[in-house]
Design a protein around this motif. Sequence first.
Motif, PDB file in Angstrom:
ATOM      1  N   VAL A 180      35.372 108.261  58.078  1.00 59.52           N
ATOM      2  CA  VAL A 180      35.296 107.030  56.980  1.00 59.52           C
ATOM      3  C   VAL A 180      36.591 106.247  57.448  1.00 59.52           C
ATOM      4  O   VAL A 180      37.527 106.861  57.767  1.00 59.52           O
ATOM      5  N   ASP A 181      35.863 104.954  57.400  1.00 62.27           N
ATOM      6  CA  ASP A 181      37.378 103.962  57.718  1.00 62.27           C
ATOM      7  C   ASP A 181      36.796 102.380  57.590  1.00 62.27           C
ATOM      8  O   ASP A 181      34.878 102.385  56.876  1.00 62.27           O
ATOM      9  N   ALA A 182      37.436 102.264  56.264  1.00 67.65           N
ATOM     10  CA  ALA A 182      37.605 100.940  55.325  1.00 67.65           C
ATOM     11  C   ALA A 182      36.836  99.654  55.647  1.00 67.65           C
ATOM     12  O   ALA A 182      36.058  98.952  55.409  1.00 67.65           O
ATOM     13  N   THR A 202      45.438  95.509  73.752  1.00 64.77           N
ATOM     14  CA  THR A 202      45.872  96.554  74.884  1.00 64.77           C
ATOM     15  C   THR A 202      46.997  97.054  74.537  1.00 64.77           C
ATOM     16  O   THR A 202      47.587  96.487  73.473  1.00 64.77           O
ATOM     17  N   ARG A 203      47.350  98.834  74.474  1.00 61.28           N
ATOM     18  CA  ARG A 203      48.365  99.198  73.975  1.00 61.28           C
ATOM     19  C   ARG A 203      48.520  99.971  75.281  1.00 61.28           C
ATOM     20  O   ARG A 203      48.135 100.085  76.565  1.00 61.28           O
ATOM     21  N   VAL A 204      49.816  99.825  75.807  1.00 62.07           N
ATOM     22  CA  VAL A 204      51.305 100.781  76.980  1.00 62.07           C
ATOM     23  C   VAL A 204      50.290 102.006  76.627  1.00 62.07           C
ATOM     24  O   VAL A 204      50.542 102.771  75.404  1.00 62.07           O
ATOM     25  N   ILE A 205      50.784 102.870  77.832  1.00 60.39           N
ATOM     26  CA  ILE A 205      50.670 103.819  78.003  1.00 60.39           C
ATOM     27  C   ILE A 205      51.482 104.720  79.163  1.00 60.39           C
ATOM     28  O   ILE A 205      51.906 104.119  80.296  1.00 60.39           O
ATOM     29  N   PHE A 238      49.498 104.487  70.243  1.00 60.25           N
ATOM     30  CA  PHE A 238      48.271 105.168  70.207  1.00 60.25           C
ATOM     31  C   PHE A 238      47.671 105.867  71.872  1.00 60.25           C
ATOM     32  O   PHE A 238      46.759 106.215  71.990  1.00 60.25           O
ATOM     33  N   LYS A 239      48.727 105.261  72.852  1.00 62.45           N
ATOM     34  CA  LYS A 239      48.299 106.217  73.755  1.00 62.45           C
ATOM     35  C   LYS A 239      48.150 107.854  73.321  1.00 62.45           C
ATOM     36  O   LYS A 239      47.700 108.420  74.529  1.00 62.45           O
ATOM     37  N   HIS A 240      48.817 108.179  72.657  1.00 64.57           N
ATOM     38  CA  HIS A 240      48.871 109.589  72.672  1.00 64.57           C
ATOM     39  C   HIS A 240      47.712 110.226  71.594  1.00 64.57           C
ATOM     40  O   HIS A 240      47.146 111.326  71.367  1.00 64.57           O
ATOM     41  N   TYR A 276      52.975  97.649  61.776  1.00 63.30           N
ATOM     42  CA  TYR A 276      53.590  98.363  62.889  1.00 63.30           C
ATOM     43  C   TYR A 276      53.242  99.368  61.844  1.00 63.30           C
ATOM     44  O   TYR A 276      53.890  99.535  60.460  1.00 63.30           O
ATOM     45  N   GLU A 277      53.152 101.336  61.623  1.00 58.54           N
ATOM     46  CA  GLU A 277      54.070 101.831  60.433  1.00 58.54           C
ATOM     47  C   GLU A 277      54.770 102.980  61.264  1.00 58.54           C
ATOM     48  O   GLU A 277      54.283 104.204  61.413  1.00 58.54           O
ATOM     49  N   ASN A 278      56.558 102.889  60.274  1.00 57.28           N
ATOM     50  CA  ASN A 278      56.936 103.763  61.170  1.00 57.28           C
ATOM     51  C   ASN A 278      57.054 104.608  60.204  1.00 57.28           C
ATOM     52  O   ASN A 278      57.321 104.968  58.583  1.00 57.28           O
ATOM     53  N   SER A 306      43.435  97.057  61.269  1.00 53.88           N
ATOM     54  CA  SER A 306      44.759  98.288  61.554  1.00 53.88           C
ATOM     55  C   SER A 306      45.610  97.792  63.032  1.00 53.88           C
ATOM     56  O   SER A 306      46.003  97.403  63.548  1.00 53.88           O
ATOM     57  N   SER A 307      46.445  99.200  63.313  1.00 57.71           N
ATOM     58  CA  SER A 307      47.813  98.952  64.242  1.00 57.71           C
ATOM     59  C   SER A 307      46.819  99.241  65.755  1.00 57.71           C
ATOM     60  O   SER A 307      46.745  99.001  66.906  1.00 57.71           O
ATOM     61  N   SER A 308      45.640  99.784  65.492  1.00 59.97           N
ATOM     62  CA  SER A 308      45.192 100.010  66.918  1.00 59.97           C
ATOM     63  C   SER A 308      44.056  98.875  67.151  1.00 59.97           C
ATOM     64  O   SER A 308      43.699  99.255  68.290  1.00 59.97           O
ATOM     65  N   GLY A 309      43.991  97.918  66.254  1.00 62.44           N
ATOM     66  CA  GLY A 309      43.121  96.769  67.035  1.00 62.44           C
ATOM     67  C   GLY A 309      43.555  95.884  67.730  1.00 62.44           C
ATOM     68  O   GLY A 309      43.189  94.616  67.688  1.00 62.44           O
TER      69      GLY A 309
HETATM   70  C1  FAD Z   1      52.213  95.332  68.198  1.00 64.41           C
HETATM   71  C2  FAD Z   1      52.088  96.995  67.517  1.00 64.41           C
HETATM   72  C3  FAD Z   1      52.449  97.324  69.655  1.00 64.41           C
HETATM   73  C4  FAD Z   1      51.751  98.377  69.651  1.00 64.41           C
HETATM   74  N1  FAD Z   1      52.651  98.457  71.112  1.00 64.41           N
HETATM   75  C5  FAD Z   1      51.891 100.090  71.285  1.00 64.41           C
HETATM   76  C6  FAD Z   1      51.977 100.380  72.549  1.00 64.41           C
HETATM   77  O1  FAD Z   1      52.329  99.645  74.121  1.00 64.41           O
HETATM   78  N2  FAD Z   1      51.452 102.077  73.107  1.00 64.41           N
HETATM   79  C7  FAD Z   1      51.955 102.486  72.278  1.00 64.41           C
HETATM   80  O2  FAD Z   1      51.034 103.360  72.086  1.00 64.41           O
HETATM   81  N3  FAD Z   1      51.480 102.631  70.919  1.00 64.41           N
HETATM   82  C8  FAD Z   1      51.538 100.839  70.698  1.00 64.41           C
HETATM   83  N4  FAD Z   1      51.251 100.543  69.356  1.00 64.41           N
HETATM   84  C9  FAD Z   1      51.996 102.169  68.078  1.00 64.41           C
HETATM   85  C10 FAD Z   1      49.572 101.771  67.854  1.00 64.41           C
HETATM   86  O3  FAD Z   1      49.522 100.805  67.980  1.00 64.41           O
HETATM   87  C11 FAD Z   1      49.745 102.999  66.690  1.00 64.41           C
HETATM   88  O4  FAD Z   1      50.601 104.275  66.405  1.00 64.41           O
HETATM   89  C12 FAD Z   1      48.670 103.165  66.593  1.00 64.41           C
HETATM   90  O5  FAD Z   1      47.169 102.282  66.574  1.00 64.41           O
HETATM   91  C13 FAD Z   1      48.639 104.259  65.133  1.00 64.41           C
HETATM   92  O6  FAD Z   1      46.675 104.608  65.029  1.00 64.41           O
HETATM   93  P1  FAD Z   1      47.200 104.953  63.282  1.00 64.41           P
HETATM   94  O7  FAD Z   1      44.834 105.620  63.718  1.00 64.41           O
HETATM   95  O8  FAD Z   1      47.927 105.775  62.947  1.00 64.41           O
HETATM   96  O9  FAD Z   1      46.279 103.450  62.741  1.00 64.41           O
HETATM   97  P2  FAD Z   1      45.528 102.039  62.528  1.00 64.41           P
HETATM   98  O10 FAD Z   1      44.609 102.112  63.944  1.00 64.41           O
HETATM   99  O11 FAD Z   1      46.654 101.981  61.390  1.00 64.41           O
HETATM  100  O12 FAD Z   1      44.081 103.054  61.613  1.00 64.41           O
HETATM  101  C14 FAD Z   1      44.299 103.355  60.092  1.00 64.41           C
HETATM  102  C15 FAD Z   1      43.386 103.372  59.635  1.00 64.41           C
HETATM  103  O13 FAD Z   1      42.567 103.810  58.701  1.00 64.41           O
HETATM  104  C16 FAD Z   1      41.713 102.938  57.931  1.00 64.41           C
HETATM  105  N5  FAD Z   1      41.976 102.865  56.540  1.00 64.41           N
HETATM  106  C17 FAD Z   1      43.130 103.366  55.984  1.00 64.41           C
HETATM  107  N6  FAD Z   1      43.020 103.454  54.837  1.00 64.41           N
HETATM  108  C18 FAD Z   1      42.128 103.659  54.311  1.00 64.41           C
HETATM  109  C19 FAD Z   1      41.232 103.952  53.262  1.00 64.41           C
HETATM  110  N7  FAD Z   1      41.779 104.556  52.033  1.00 64.41           N
HETATM  111  N8  FAD Z   1      39.815 104.256  53.220  1.00 64.41           N
HETATM  112  C20 FAD Z   1      38.931 104.858  54.068  1.00 64.41           C
HETATM  113  N9  FAD Z   1      40.077 104.019  55.626  1.00 64.41           N
HETATM  114  C21 FAD Z   1      40.983 103.712  55.283  1.00 64.41           C
HETATM  115  C22 FAD Z   1      42.135 101.705  58.705  1.00 64.41           C
HETATM  116  O14 FAD Z   1      41.088 100.331  58.057  1.00 64.41           O
HETATM  117  C23 FAD Z   1      42.144 101.907  59.685  1.00 64.41           C
HETATM  118  O15 FAD Z   1      41.230 101.516  61.016  1.00 64.41           O
HETATM  119  C24 FAD Z   1      51.664  99.205  68.557  1.00 64.41           C
HETATM  120  C25 FAD Z   1      51.883  98.852  67.563  1.00 64.41           C
HETATM  121  C26 FAD Z   1      51.693  97.278  67.256  1.00 64.41           C
HETATM  122  C27 FAD Z   1      51.739  97.004  66.126  1.00 64.41           C
END
Ligand code: FAD
Length: 399
Positions: free
Chosen positions: A57-59, A73-76, A371-373, A341-343, A67-70
């Motif tokens: 499920v995604d909002a 591109t992302r580096v690997i 992302f890459k992982h 960033y979700e630090n 999202s952070s994944s949105g």
């Molecule tokens: C600018 C930037 C550059 C980056 N560069 C790199 C890189 O080069 N290489 C790399 O490996 N990583 C990189 N990262 C980190 C990487 O993008 C993130 O660590 C990764 O995308 C996190 O994925 P996630 O699924 O945890 O979070 P998200 O992609 O944020 O996904 C979380 C999802 O949860 C959903 N959600 C939240 N709350 C709810 C709810 N209550 N109900 C339903 N859905 C919900 C949201 O809609 C969202 O789609 C970068 C991040 C940023 C911001």
Amino acid sequence: MSQPNLNTFSPATQQGKNRWQLPSLSKGSSVIVVGAGAFGGWTALNLLRRGLKVTLVDAWGPGNSRSSSGDETRVIRSTYGANETYFDLNVRALQLWKENEKSFKRQVFFNSGVLWLCYEEKTPLVDDSIPFAKKHGMEYRYLTTADIKRAYPFVNTDDLHHAWLDPFGGFLKARESCQAVAETFVREGGELWIDFVQPEKIVNGQLPGIKTAGGRMQRADTYVFACGAWLGNLFPECLGNTITCTKQEVYYFGVPSKNAEAYEKFPVWVDVDGKDFYYGIAGNSNRGFKIGVDRRGEPFDPTHGERVLDPKVLQHARQFIAHRFPELKHAPLVESRVCPYENSPDGNFIFDQHPEASNVFFLGGGSGHGFKHGPALGELVARVLLGEQRESPIFGSAR
Ligand SMILES: Cc1cc2nc3c(=O)[nH]c(=O)nc-3n(C[C@H](O)[C@H](O)[C@H](O)COP(=O)(O)OP(=O)(O)OC[C@H]3O[C@@H](n4cnc5c(N)ncnc54)[C@H](O)[C@@H]3O)c2cc1C
């Protein structure tokens, strides 16, 4: 802006103890995964492929713009300084990205290489990974400044000592691959909802179910919340002080037409200045020369925050780009993104059990490098939930 740190590039190594009461999941057990970003999408796909009944499920949908994944591109990269855990996790992830392109029926990994621009003779962030690279037969190439100039004449090498080229890394299509994972998940029998999830109240050490903004209720044996920057707000009592969200900017600059092809072929690069950690992805469908700033930005609200650039951060990035790539001094900004960033406190990911509900798991804390992982982490989560391996203490949420 807060001070930069090494969390993105080499998270702290630490020890801890296993403490979970593992769920007894088996084929046919039901799981709800909340969040279809890189972490949740791959977890859902892995659990489904292991025979579980999975609802994802995604909002706002997989790889959505909040999202952070949105991003595009992302580096690997495998390089993680002396941190072998993440090096190895990336090696496995790389293998899985390549394997899964077959089921996606599209290319999402681009093997452009990763060029580390080093200022000093010794650069532990890269040097300390070299033994791991050797172990995996993934050796890096040392480039002198003369080598850099010859191969990439548009790089200013005046303040550089050398570079290392990791020929095995590159970049991933980010939002497109989240969509590809979700499409594959549905094609293979998973159920995908676009809806906002609220967990019900915990009763007797268990989460009984979830309800959604759209009025749906669902129960499952186990729940995985992979909600990126939203995790702290969803579980404030457990993660409110653990996951912090910052505003990060990336810029896409237009390259000169006379050199467009050379820029498109330039490897992913990381400038190891120890301060801002500018990095970039030169190629990718002619979107422009992407540059990102790893320095942590302002606190950010991932739901309501406007994705508008801060002129000061952009100005700083322009100064850097004019210095490192002088030809791009007056390059126009052709696209940009603001991503959260979700630090986690130390850059390590979080994969932990809710302290009061043994059927609830948190997955997040990507901290600018998650992302890459995604594929390797999804595999690990499935293995742990199925009792095939123990949880890793380094991903515990108590830091
Ligand atoms: C600018 C930037 C550059 C980056 N560069 C790199 C890189 O080069 N290489 C790399 O490996 N990583 C990189 N990262 C980190 C990487 O993008 C993130 O660590 C990764 O995308 C996190 O994925 P996630 O699924 O945890 O979070 P998200 O992609 O944020 O996904 C979380 C999802 O949860 C959903 N959600 C939240 N709350 C709810 C709810 N209550 N109900 C339903 N859905 C919900 C949201 O809609 C969202 O789609 C970068 C991040 C940023 C911001």
